[in-house]
Design a protein around this motif. Structure first.
Motif, PDB file in Angstrom:
ATOM      1  N   GLN A   3     -15.731  38.274  -9.024  1.00 60.25           N
ATOM      2  CA  GLN A   3     -16.720  37.404  -9.541  1.00 60.25           C
ATOM      3  C   GLN A   3     -17.234  36.121  -8.715  1.00 60.25           C
ATOM      4  O   GLN A   3     -18.199  35.518  -8.762  1.00 60.25           O
ATOM      5  CB  GLN A   3     -16.017  36.470 -10.696  1.00 60.25           C
ATOM      6  N   SER A   4     -16.527  36.280  -7.587  1.00 62.74           N
ATOM      7  CA  SER A   4     -16.641  35.037  -6.525  1.00 62.74           C
ATOM      8  C   SER A   4     -17.561  35.644  -5.318  1.00 62.74           C
ATOM      9  O   SER A   4     -18.056  34.896  -4.462  1.00 62.74           O
ATOM     10  CB  SER A   4     -15.521  34.475  -5.672  1.00 62.74           C
ATOM     11  N   VAL A   5     -18.088  36.907  -5.640  1.00 61.54           N
ATOM     12  CA  VAL A   5     -18.948  37.793  -4.383  1.00 61.54           C
ATOM     13  C   VAL A   5     -20.299  36.748  -4.458  1.00 61.54           C
ATOM     14  O   VAL A   5     -20.679  36.450  -3.205  1.00 61.54           O
ATOM     15  CB  VAL A   5     -19.273  39.042  -4.703  1.00 61.54           C
ATOM     16  N   ALA A   6     -20.878  36.286  -5.410  1.00 62.46           N
ATOM     17  CA  ALA A   6     -22.291  35.680  -5.222  1.00 62.46           C
ATOM     18  C   ALA A   6     -22.142  34.239  -4.739  1.00 62.46           C
ATOM     19  O   ALA A   6     -23.164  33.788  -4.417  1.00 62.46           O
ATOM     20  CB  ALA A   6     -22.689  35.566  -6.775  1.00 62.46           C
ATOM     21  N   ASP A   7     -20.917  33.890  -4.500  1.00 60.15           N
ATOM     22  CA  ASP A   7     -20.828  32.573  -3.870  1.00 60.15           C
ATOM     23  C   ASP A   7     -21.681  32.238  -2.683  1.00 60.15           C
ATOM     24  O   ASP A   7     -22.038  31.180  -2.316  1.00 60.15           O
ATOM     25  CB  ASP A   7     -19.437  32.149  -3.680  1.00 60.15           C
ATOM     26  N   GLU A  15     -28.019  40.943  -9.630  1.00 61.69           N
ATOM     27  CA  GLU A  15     -28.957  41.434  -8.543  1.00 61.69           C
ATOM     28  C   GLU A  15     -28.019  42.156  -7.406  1.00 61.69           C
ATOM     29  O   GLU A  15     -28.189  43.127  -6.899  1.00 61.69           O
ATOM     30  CB  GLU A  15     -29.624  40.326  -7.532  1.00 61.69           C
ATOM     31  N   LEU A  16     -26.816  41.551  -7.100  1.00 58.40           N
ATOM     32  CA  LEU A  16     -25.794  42.203  -6.453  1.00 58.40           C
ATOM     33  C   LEU A  16     -25.303  43.615  -6.836  1.00 58.40           C
ATOM     34  O   LEU A  16     -25.540  44.757  -6.179  1.00 58.40           O
ATOM     35  CB  LEU A  16     -24.558  41.593  -5.954  1.00 58.40           C
ATOM     36  N   ALA A  17     -25.219  43.607  -8.261  1.00 55.89           N
ATOM     37  CA  ALA A  17     -24.830  44.930  -9.060  1.00 55.89           C
ATOM     38  C   ALA A  17     -25.650  45.996  -8.761  1.00 55.89           C
ATOM     39  O   ALA A  17     -25.531  47.121  -8.476  1.00 55.89           O
ATOM     40  CB  ALA A  17     -24.400  44.700 -10.528  1.00 55.89           C
ATOM     41  N   HIS A  18     -27.145  45.481  -8.991  1.00 56.34           N
ATOM     42  CA  HIS A  18     -28.359  46.341  -8.712  1.00 56.34           C
ATOM     43  C   HIS A  18     -28.092  46.933  -7.458  1.00 56.34           C
ATOM     44  O   HIS A  18     -28.632  48.234  -7.246  1.00 56.34           O
ATOM     45  CB  HIS A  18     -29.646  45.669  -9.071  1.00 56.34           C
ATOM     46  N   PHE A  19     -28.223  46.331  -6.363  1.00 57.21           N
ATOM     47  CA  PHE A  19     -28.314  46.619  -4.906  1.00 57.21           C
ATOM     48  C   PHE A  19     -26.858  47.529  -4.625  1.00 57.21           C
ATOM     49  O   PHE A  19     -27.167  48.544  -3.829  1.00 57.21           O
ATOM     50  CB  PHE A  19     -28.360  45.557  -3.912  1.00 57.21           C
ATOM     51  N   GLN A  21     -25.378  49.524  -6.577  1.00 54.82           N
ATOM     52  CA  GLN A  21     -25.349  50.893  -7.384  1.00 54.82           C
ATOM     53  C   GLN A  21     -26.636  51.650  -6.474  1.00 54.82           C
ATOM     54  O   GLN A  21     -26.540  52.743  -6.488  1.00 54.82           O
ATOM     55  CB  GLN A  21     -26.235  50.677  -8.808  1.00 54.82           C
ATOM     56  N   ARG A  22     -27.551  51.064  -5.998  1.00 48.98           N
ATOM     57  CA  ARG A  22     -28.784  51.588  -5.293  1.00 48.98           C
ATOM     58  C   ARG A  22     -28.151  52.308  -4.041  1.00 48.98           C
ATOM     59  O   ARG A  22     -28.166  53.391  -3.516  1.00 48.98           O
ATOM     60  CB  ARG A  22     -29.980  50.594  -4.910  1.00 48.98           C
ATOM     61  N   LEU A  23     -27.079  51.323  -3.132  1.00 47.02           N
ATOM     62  CA  LEU A  23     -26.420  51.603  -2.184  1.00 47.02           C
ATOM     63  C   LEU A  23     -25.548  52.959  -2.242  1.00 47.02           C
ATOM     64  O   LEU A  23     -25.421  53.776  -1.471  1.00 47.02           O
ATOM     65  CB  LEU A  23     -25.807  50.629  -1.399  1.00 47.02           C
ATOM     66  N   LEU A  24     -24.660  52.516  -3.365  1.00 45.57           N
ATOM     67  CA  LEU A  24     -23.560  53.956  -3.509  1.00 45.57           C
ATOM     68  C   LEU A  24     -24.570  55.047  -3.902  1.00 45.57           C
ATOM     69  O   LEU A  24     -24.023  56.194  -3.447  1.00 45.57           O
ATOM     70  CB  LEU A  24     -22.855  53.644  -5.005  1.00 45.57           C
ATOM     71  N   ASP A  91     -20.050  46.678   2.484  1.00 41.47           N
ATOM     72  CA  ASP A  91     -19.155  45.762   2.807  1.00 41.47           C
ATOM     73  C   ASP A  91     -19.397  44.513   2.841  1.00 41.47           C
ATOM     74  O   ASP A  91     -18.697  43.645   2.395  1.00 41.47           O
ATOM     75  CB  ASP A  91     -18.313  46.321   4.251  1.00 41.47           C
ATOM     76  N   ARG A  92     -20.779  44.229   3.053  1.00 44.13           N
ATOM     77  CA  ARG A  92     -21.240  43.022   2.970  1.00 44.13           C
ATOM     78  C   ARG A  92     -21.359  42.486   1.648  1.00 44.13           C
ATOM     79  O   ARG A  92     -21.035  41.238   1.134  1.00 44.13           O
ATOM     80  CB  ARG A  92     -22.691  42.560   3.556  1.00 44.13           C
ATOM     81  N   ILE A  93     -21.594  43.127   0.460  1.00 42.43           N
ATOM     82  CA  ILE A  93     -21.305  43.032  -0.744  1.00 42.43           C
ATOM     83  C   ILE A  93     -20.058  42.662  -1.147  1.00 42.43           C
ATOM     84  O   ILE A  93     -20.149  41.348  -1.821  1.00 42.43           O
ATOM     85  CB  ILE A  93     -22.213  44.139  -1.628  1.00 42.43           C
TER      86      ILE A  93
END
Length: 128
Positions: A3-7, A15-19, A21-24, A91-93
Protein backbone atom coordinates in the motif's frame (compact mmCIF):
# COMPACT_ATOMS: atom_id res chain seq x y z
CA UNK A 1 1.04 -4.87 -3.89
CA UNK A 2 2.34 -2.86 -0.96
CA UNK A 3 0.00 0.00 0.00
CA UNK A 4 2.90 2.42 0.58
CA UNK A 5 4.29 1.98 -2.94
CA UNK A 6 2.56 5.10 -4.29
CA UNK A 7 4.15 7.28 -1.60
CA UNK A 8 7.24 8.03 -3.75
CA UNK A 9 5.70 7.47 -7.16
CA UNK A 10 3.73 10.22 -8.92
CA UNK A 11 1.26 7.52 -9.97
CA UNK A 12 -1.83 6.28 -8.15
CA UNK A 13 -2.15 2.71 -6.87
CA UNK A 14 -4.54 2.01 -9.77
CA UNK A 15 -2.04 3.35 -12.32
CA UNK A 16 0.80 1.36 -10.72
CA UNK A 17 -1.29 -1.82 -10.88
CA UNK A 18 -2.02 -1.10 -14.55
CA UNK A 19 1.66 -0.69 -15.41
CA UNK A 20 2.65 -3.69 -13.30
CA UNK A 21 0.23 -5.90 -15.23
CA UNK A 22 1.50 -4.55 -18.56
CA UNK A 23 5.11 -5.14 -17.50
CA UNK A 24 4.40 -8.68 -16.30
CA UNK A 25 2.73 -9.47 -19.63
CA UNK A 26 5.65 -7.92 -21.54
CA UNK A 27 8.10 -9.92 -19.41
CA UNK A 28 6.34 -13.19 -20.23
CA UNK A 29 6.15 -12.36 -23.95
CA UNK A 30 9.80 -11.31 -24.07
CA UNK A 31 10.93 -14.48 -22.28
CA UNK A 32 8.98 -16.57 -24.82
CA UNK A 33 10.50 -14.60 -27.70
CA UNK A 34 14.01 -15.16 -26.34
CA UNK A 35 13.34 -18.90 -26.04
CA UNK A 36 12.02 -19.07 -29.62
CA UNK A 37 15.02 -17.13 -30.94
CA UNK A 38 17.47 -19.29 -29.00
CA UNK A 39 15.88 -22.41 -30.50
CA UNK A 40 16.19 -20.89 -33.99
CA UNK A 41 19.83 -20.00 -33.30
CA UNK A 42 20.53 -23.58 -32.17
CA UNK A 43 18.90 -24.85 -35.37
CA UNK A 44 21.22 -22.66 -37.45
CA UNK A 45 24.23 -23.78 -35.41
CA UNK A 46 23.31 -27.46 -35.58
CA UNK A 47 22.72 -27.38 -39.32
CA UNK A 48 25.97 -25.54 -40.06
CA UNK A 49 28.09 -28.70 -39.91
CA UNK A 50 25.74 -30.49 -42.30
CA UNK A 51 25.83 -27.58 -44.75
CA UNK A 52 29.59 -27.18 -44.68
CA UNK A 53 30.21 -30.89 -45.30
CA UNK A 54 27.78 -31.09 -48.18
CA UNK A 55 29.03 -30.50 -51.71
CA UNK A 56 25.51 -29.59 -52.85
CA UNK A 57 25.38 -26.21 -51.10
CA UNK A 58 26.58 -23.04 -52.67
CA UNK A 59 28.86 -20.56 -50.85
CA UNK A 60 26.00 -18.04 -51.03
CA UNK A 61 23.75 -20.38 -49.07
CA UNK A 62 26.35 -20.62 -46.32
CA UNK A 63 26.79 -16.85 -46.25
CA UNK A 64 23.04 -16.28 -46.08
CA UNK A 65 22.75 -18.76 -43.23
CA UNK A 66 25.53 -16.95 -41.33
CA UNK A 67 23.84 -13.59 -41.84
CA UNK A 68 20.54 -15.03 -40.62
CA UNK A 69 22.29 -16.58 -37.61
CA UNK A 70 23.87 -13.21 -36.78
CA UNK A 71 20.49 -11.44 -37.07
CA UNK A 72 18.92 -13.97 -34.69
CA UNK A 73 21.75 -13.41 -32.19
CA UNK A 74 21.23 -9.63 -32.38
CA UNK A 75 17.50 -10.14 -31.78
CA UNK A 76 18.28 -12.31 -28.75
CA UNK A 77 20.54 -9.59 -27.34
CA UNK A 78 17.96 -6.85 -27.93
CA UNK A 79 15.29 -8.93 -26.23
CA UNK A 80 17.58 -9.69 -23.28
CA UNK A 81 18.23 -5.95 -22.87
CA UNK A 82 14.48 -5.30 -23.00
CA UNK A 83 13.89 -8.04 -20.43
CA UNK A 84 16.49 -6.47 -18.13
CA UNK A 85 14.72 -3.10 -18.47
CA UNK A 86 11.34 -4.69 -17.71
CA UNK A 87 12.76 -6.33 -14.57
CA UNK A 88 14.23 -2.98 -13.45
CA UNK A 89 10.82 -1.33 -13.98
CA UNK A 90 9.09 -4.03 -11.93
CA UNK A 91 11.68 -3.55 -9.19
CA UNK A 92 11.03 0.19 -9.30
CA UNK A 93 7.33 -0.44 -8.77
CA UNK A 94 8.19 -2.54 -5.74
CA UNK A 95 10.53 0.09 -4.31
CA UNK A 96 8.19 3.03 -4.98
CA UNK A 97 10.39 4.69 -7.63
CA UNK A 98 8.36 3.79 -10.71
CA UNK A 99 7.50 6.75 -12.90
CA UNK A 100 10.35 8.91 -11.59
CA UNK A 101 13.15 9.90 -13.98
CA UNK A 102 16.50 8.51 -12.79
CA UNK A 103 18.31 11.57 -14.14
CA UNK A 104 16.10 14.48 -13.06
CA UNK A 105 13.99 13.02 -10.24
CA UNK A 106 10.93 14.44 -11.99
CA UNK A 107 7.85 12.42 -12.99
CA UNK A 108 8.07 10.57 -16.30
CA UNK A 109 5.24 11.54 -18.65
CA UNK A 110 2.33 9.06 -18.46
CA UNK A 111 2.19 9.03 -22.27
CA UNK A 112 5.80 7.85 -22.32
CA UNK A 113 5.06 5.12 -19.77
CA UNK A 114 2.07 3.99 -21.84
CA UNK A 115 4.30 3.77 -24.93
CA UNK A 116 7.25 2.22 -23.09
CA UNK A 117 6.31 1.02 -19.58
CA UNK A 118 9.93 0.18 -18.78
CA UNK A 119 11.16 3.76 -19.36
CA UNK A 120 13.35 5.13 -16.57
CA UNK A 121 13.94 8.56 -18.09
CA UNK A 122 11.59 11.37 -19.05
CA UNK A 123 11.26 12.37 -22.69
CA UNK A 124 14.22 14.47 -23.77
CA UNK A 125 16.58 13.28 -21.02
CA UNK A 126 19.72 11.76 -22.49
CA UNK A 127 21.39 8.72 -20.98
CA UNK A 128 24.82 9.46 -19.48
Amino acid sequence: MNQSVADNSPLTEKELAHFEQRLLKMKEETEKEIQTLEERYEDYSGDADDLQSSQDHHQGDLATREVNKEQVMLSIERNREKLDQIIVALDRIGSGNYGICVETGQPIQKERLEAMPYAIRAVGVKEN
